[in-house]
Design an enzyme around this catalytic site. Sequence first.
Site, mmCIF file in Angstrom:
data_model
loop_
_atom_site.group_PDB
_atom_site.id
_atom_site.type_symbol
_atom_site.label_atom_id
_atom_site.label_comp_id
_atom_site.label_asym_id
_atom_site.label_seq_id
_atom_site.Cartn_x
_atom_site.Cartn_y
_atom_site.Cartn_z
ATOM 1 N N GLY A 11 0.961 -1.254 0.000
ATOM 2 C CA GLY A 11 -0.205 0.208 0.037
ATOM 3 C C GLY A 11 0.963 1.259 0.005
ATOM 4 N N ASP A 12 0.033 2.270 -0.075
ATOM 5 C CA ASP A 12 0.930 3.517 -0.040
ATOM 6 C C ASP A 12 2.006 3.804 -1.369
ATOM 7 O OD1 ASP A 12 -0.280 4.546 2.510
ATOM 8 O OD2 ASP A 12 1.028 3.090 3.417
ATOM 9 N N GLY A 16 -3.209 6.970 -5.707
ATOM 10 C CA GLY A 16 -4.109 8.242 -5.937
ATOM 11 C C GLY A 16 -3.511 8.802 -7.009
ATOM 12 N N HIS A 40 -5.447 7.886 -0.076
ATOM 13 C CA HIS A 40 -4.717 8.221 -1.307
ATOM 14 C C HIS A 40 -4.398 9.871 -1.185
ATOM 15 C CE1 HIS A 40 -6.563 4.796 -3.577
ATOM 16 N NE2 HIS A 40 -5.715 4.433 -3.044
#
Length: 433
Positions: A11-12, A16, A40
């Site tokens: 993740g991250d 987004g 996001h």
Amino acid sequence: MLTAVTGINWGDEGKGRVIDLLAEHADIVVRYQGGNNAGHTVVNKQGKFVLNLLPSGILHPDVVCVLGDGMVIDLNHLSNEIAQIRTQDVSVSPKNLKLSTRATISMPWHKIQDELEEERLSKSGAAFGSTKRGIAYAYSDKYRKKTIRLGDLLHLDEENVQARLKTMLEAKNLELAGCYHQEPMSLSALLSWCRQKAAKYAPYITDTGAFLEDALSKGKRVVLEAQLGAMRDIDYGIFPYTSSSSTISAYGPIGAGIPGASLDHVVGVLKAYSTCVGAGPFVAEKAMNGEWTEMVRKYGGEYGAATGRPRRVGPFDAVASRYGLKCQHADKIALTKLDVLSIMDQIPVITGYQYKNAVTNVFDPTENLEKYTPVVKMLPGWKTDISNCRSYDELPVNAKRYINFLEDMLRHEIQFVSVGAERNQYLLNGKWL
């Protein structure tokens, strides 16, 4: 066209930012899983936006955003998120935001349970690193059939809905009183809360599956937005240190509400180094010393979008990334935050894992990864600002060599590279979408 944007790692990764760019040419953006336990971050001319529930497409006025069937939705958090972005001159209305009748409601007690259980586990050092936003408990109750869906808010006066609310409240009171010695909640208070949410969100709640099927039949461009990454998938991630939903692209059409649809493209997003929020095995953080870690965290702004917690940091992990790429079945790769590495004389890359006297280049989340140590190769840095580069040819030679090395490790071409947080700070290498 149906495109899923997914995370290859923990993740991250910068999904987004990629979704925001794709949304410029999309008609609809759909979140298909998860809740408000991650976020996001998007930077544009209007400012910086941290979105936990709303799809990144909400920043484009002509894009319709959908919260899909596979999500668990905290309506209190959604209200706050909508209010916040409205202060930044972003319009949100039933015209550009649609909520699935099948999406599960994350009830107020789910957050309470999460906080109480994480607190209990922390006393023995067994905490999962939960965001304490109730996601696991909302999904648990979904599969126990002890929660309600958004569509139920439209039928609160019907006998069967009220009977279900009564049954689930009785069960929840038994859990909270028996396990955590909490005061019981009343049915009247629960009904009042539900009626308030129904009054606010009724105009937004619709059969989003039918809406999406119609859009695809008319040739609309639909982007599916994933939360977190492959390592946090409930089935294929580093269980039990995972999310409670499927982050895998194959689940995208199901979670969006169009289970019969097929994906045309899967964009897998990778960061130019590794980061992780929360507990669980993270071999990459063993590779470098604390000074290196703090430097990357500082220059990369590595703090959780949902929680603000400092992210765990390490070099690019080719072993884990190949596994994540396989899980997501991505045909396109976006590499983010390459500019952060510009500060380094030498850049580490993890090429294998060592356990005792054996080295492997295969990632197996069922193994005890805590016992593995990384095998690191150092590559020469480029030590110059690349944030103004707008074509692959403008990159320094060593930056190109770094990208080429990652491509060799991944056995896959990288088509998109970001060199900064702004919308125009990216370059294309090869054929993009």
